[in-house]
Design an enzyme around this catalytic site. Sequence first.
Site, short mmCIF file in Angstrom:
data_model
loop_
_atom_site.label_atom_id
_atom_site.label_comp_id
_atom_site.label_asym_id
_atom_site.label_seq_id
_atom_site.Cartn_x
_atom_site.Cartn_y
_atom_site.Cartn_z
N ASN A 157 0.81 -1.22 0.00
CA ASN A 157 0.00 0.00 0.00
C ASN A 157 0.85 1.28 0.00
OD1 ASN A 157 0.90 0.40 2.65
ND2 ASN A 157 -0.95 -0.43 3.59
N ASP A 158 2.16 1.14 -0.21
CA ASP A 158 3.04 2.31 -0.14
C ASP A 158 2.67 3.37 -1.16
OD1 ASP A 158 4.34 0.98 1.82
OD2 ASP A 158 6.23 0.71 0.74
N ASP A 357 -6.11 19.06 17.42
CA ASP A 357 -5.02 19.88 16.91
C ASP A 357 -5.37 21.37 16.97
OD1 ASP A 357 -2.44 19.99 15.47
OD2 ASP A 357 -3.64 20.71 13.79
N GLU A 386 -4.46 21.06 21.97
CA GLU A 386 -3.12 21.61 21.81
C GLU A 386 -3.16 23.14 21.90
OE1 GLU A 386 0.46 21.69 18.46
OE2 GLU A 386 -1.64 21.90 17.87
#
Length: 644
Positions: A157-158, A357, A386
């Site tokens: 799956n790269d 985030d 964050e």
Amino acid sequence: MKHFRNIFLVLSVIVFISCNNTETKKDVSEVSVSNTFLERVEPLHWWVNMKNTSLQLLVKEENIGQSEPSISYPGVTIKKVNKAKSNNYLFLDLDIDATTKSGKFDITFIFDDQTTKTHTYELKQRQKTADEYVGFNSTDAIYLITPDRFTNADESNDINKNLKETTIDRTDGYKRHGGDLQGIINGIDYIADLGFTTVWPTPVLENNMYQGSYHGYAITDYYSVDPRFGNLSDYKNLADKLREKGMKLIMDQVANHCGLEHWWMKDLPFEDWVNHQKNYEDNIENWNYKTNINSNHRRTTNQDLYASESDRKGNNEGWFVATMPDLNQRNPFMANYIIQNSIWWIETLGLGGIRQDTYPYPDKDFMANWAGAIMEEYPNFSIVGEEWSYNPLLVGYWQTGADNKDGYESNLKSTMDFPMQKAIIEGINEEESWDKGLVKLYEGLANDFYYATPKDIMIFLDNHDKSRLFTEVKEDVVNAKMALSYMLMLPRIPQIYYGTEILMDDTANPGDHGLIRTDFPGGFKGDKINAFTGLGLTDDQKSMQDFVSKVLNYRKNSDAIQDGKTIHFAPFMNTYFLFRIKNDETVVHIINKNEKPIIIDLKRYKEVGLDGKKLKNIVTGEEFLWNDAIQLSEKGSVILTTKF
């Protein structure tokens, strides 16, 4: 992700509509059936028996705005049909009654030309009750992973030719390296053996961007796992495998922005779906990294009593960067979309927490509503936000229960402790002169008086955005151990970045994200060093790995560290003593910055009540009788416990 309708519908749809859709104004006897699949219906599915019985579906399909939808399913009612500026969207407000049973049903859309399209939607049975979703807390230790850089377990799956970035290059810190979800699954035993109880991968949702797609923070589909990391089954499998080990999964989410290549950027539903939308639409053909994005990154405007409105908007409405459109959470449909997406992932994965985030960038009233909606549904859940600030006043502002002058209540259980991170690094590094360095640690912890619940704050020494601990402490192993052991003794929720346990560094170019997020040795084919097995590690790396394991595995079973009373004494003779106490367990943490042996009079610590008691060093196993004095033979940290 496209959704498939029931293909067995030609006659049944006509009967279904004519019998059950009494409100439609269409002459259903003239309706013809279209075989075109709907482009999107989100959330992909939902659940019965939710506390909030409302659900808003985003429906995306060409000219869907010209249709009239109907549903006939016991307990499910269309309360309102909302049209968008784009004719290719509808937003359906549904009510799912408490008596509704799980199952599938058709949503039928009748168009002006008397054609119909249908979508089969599913309401699922919840796998566990809301109260059973227990979030991370001070009993946990969190292992933070950048998935692309941890382990490449599935090389097939790269590369995905259907996506915009189609290269793998491990020599380039800003390109994809191939790590995946299966790689994290394969590493669970290693992580658990180190003593961690929770895993936090940075985002693994689709980032179909032309470059820099590996980090995950430019999401282009909020309901799809990036195929280069695996698929939804792999994500579920990771959560399941962690649960089998008694561990939790934290999901890294992004409510502030999406990726510029997000599917909706080609056809935005409303004129205010993203902030500065007209600027984007007017310049879309020439949009680039230098485009004016109207952002000032002045996060203090959230608390500043004197902030100008333009500065507030610059922070809350400006784009984070030109490739990350800023989502407009003041649009009620966007707000519902984000909240429901978070809940969908909690239920789908059985999450043990969310990390949000860039917390101070979105509309802060929305963020309070977002966190409130989640905590209302899951009262034992955890969310950490964050706030990248070294000012404890700003960090404390965001934690639920804070006594804020403006009356703001965030509903956010945890924030990230950047102030204490800075205090620890600077305090450990500083050359001692009248205990000045250790005083930074002491006074940093003294700021806990301001926090509503200090033990719910997440402490860390390094992460995916900051230099590695080993680099920060000038590649001094003793300093690294002192910093890390002190962090792990605090009334906090500790987080450690992958590779910190083997002294990974970014010394060649401190702060460079590509170096900070270096490949974990042993996670990739051809690696000559394997941190999972210890092959090729230096003595210092093995020593650090063993140190982390011993401290974490003790902490995992220590009531005193997890939930005990904290007492610390002002630094004295270049030493700093901190005590954690609960019932008959006392843990003593000593930082000694003296290069030569020193004897410390223990009468100064008499109030702790350790006189005559036997203690054990949790790292070396050596035993010690607490009487008049202790000899510290070398610089470093000492952790003693009364628990045998």
